[in-house]
Write a protein that holds these residues in place. Sequence first.
Motif, PDB file in Angstrom:
ATOM      1  N   ASP A   3       0.829  -1.215   0.000  1.00  0.00           N
ATOM      2  CA  ASP A   3       0.000   0.000   0.000  1.00  0.00           C
ATOM      3  C   ASP A   3       0.862   1.263   0.000  1.00  0.00           C
ATOM      4  O   ASP A   3       0.583   2.213  -0.739  1.00  0.00           O
ATOM      5  CB  ASP A   3      -0.953   0.011   1.201  1.00  0.00           C
TER       6      ASP A   3
ATOM      7  N   ASP B 140      -5.746  -2.002   6.596  1.00  0.00           N
ATOM      8  CA  ASP B 140      -6.682  -1.576   5.541  1.00  0.00           C
ATOM      9  C   ASP B 140      -6.948  -0.073   5.601  1.00  0.00           C
ATOM     10  O   ASP B 140      -7.411   0.450   6.607  1.00  0.00           O
ATOM     11  CB  ASP B 140      -8.004  -2.340   5.654  1.00  0.00           C
ATOM     12  N   GLY B 141      -6.597   0.622   4.532  1.00  0.00           N
ATOM     13  CA  GLY B 141      -6.837   2.058   4.431  1.00  0.00           C
ATOM     14  C   GLY B 141      -5.831   2.926   5.164  1.00  0.00           C
ATOM     15  O   GLY B 141      -5.913   4.160   5.113  1.00  0.00           O
TER      16      GLY B 141
ATOM     17  N   GLU C 156      -3.506   5.358   2.996  1.00  0.00           N
ATOM     18  CA  GLU C 156      -4.311   6.483   2.504  1.00  0.00           C
ATOM     19  C   GLU C 156      -4.559   7.506   3.615  1.00  0.00           C
ATOM     20  O   GLU C 156      -4.500   8.711   3.388  1.00  0.00           O
ATOM     21  CB  GLU C 156      -5.653   5.981   1.958  1.00  0.00           C
ATOM     22  N   GLU C 157      -4.808   7.019   4.831  1.00  0.00           N
ATOM     23  CA  GLU C 157      -5.030   7.914   5.978  1.00  0.00           C
ATOM     24  C   GLU C 157      -3.771   8.724   6.283  1.00  0.00           C
ATOM     25  O   GLU C 157      -3.839   9.935   6.544  1.00  0.00           O
ATOM     26  CB  GLU C 157      -5.439   7.085   7.200  1.00  0.00           C
TER      27      GLU C 157
END
Length: 147
Positions: free
Chosen positions: A44, A134-135, A138-139
């Motif tokens: 990621d 997860d995510g 991006e955060e």
Amino acid sequence: MAPSFILPRDGGSSVSLQDFAGKKLVLFFYPRANTPGCTKEAIDFTRLAGAFAKDGTAVLGISADSLKAQESFRDKHKLAVPLLSDERREMLEAYGAWGEKSMYGKSFLGIIRTTVLIDAKGRIAKVWRNVRVDGHAEEVLAFARTL
């Protein structure tokens, strides 16, 4: 202020906090190369490496794995973020990413999945502890853009 460090990285050179003077820096501490959560997290951050760079933010991954393990991890998953090896756990401890963990009712010492964002002045701007993958990248990017 962010604790100073100098650590070996994949590829054979060393990296220090001073190398990023005047830039924002993300440090993501992960427990072990090639495990499912750590792999997803590193992929990621790699996927978003261009967006971080465009924002003037560098990204480093750190674990207690050997350099050989870091290089294998990088090559296997085509990771584009530098991976640092802290086998002595000095940086992990300085940044609060080493501590007591619990699994299946047993307590042990290990790496606590943690991300630290350092601002361009070398100050810790935000710390994420016990990260859910997860995510998360991006955060971190969204928060870095606010600085």
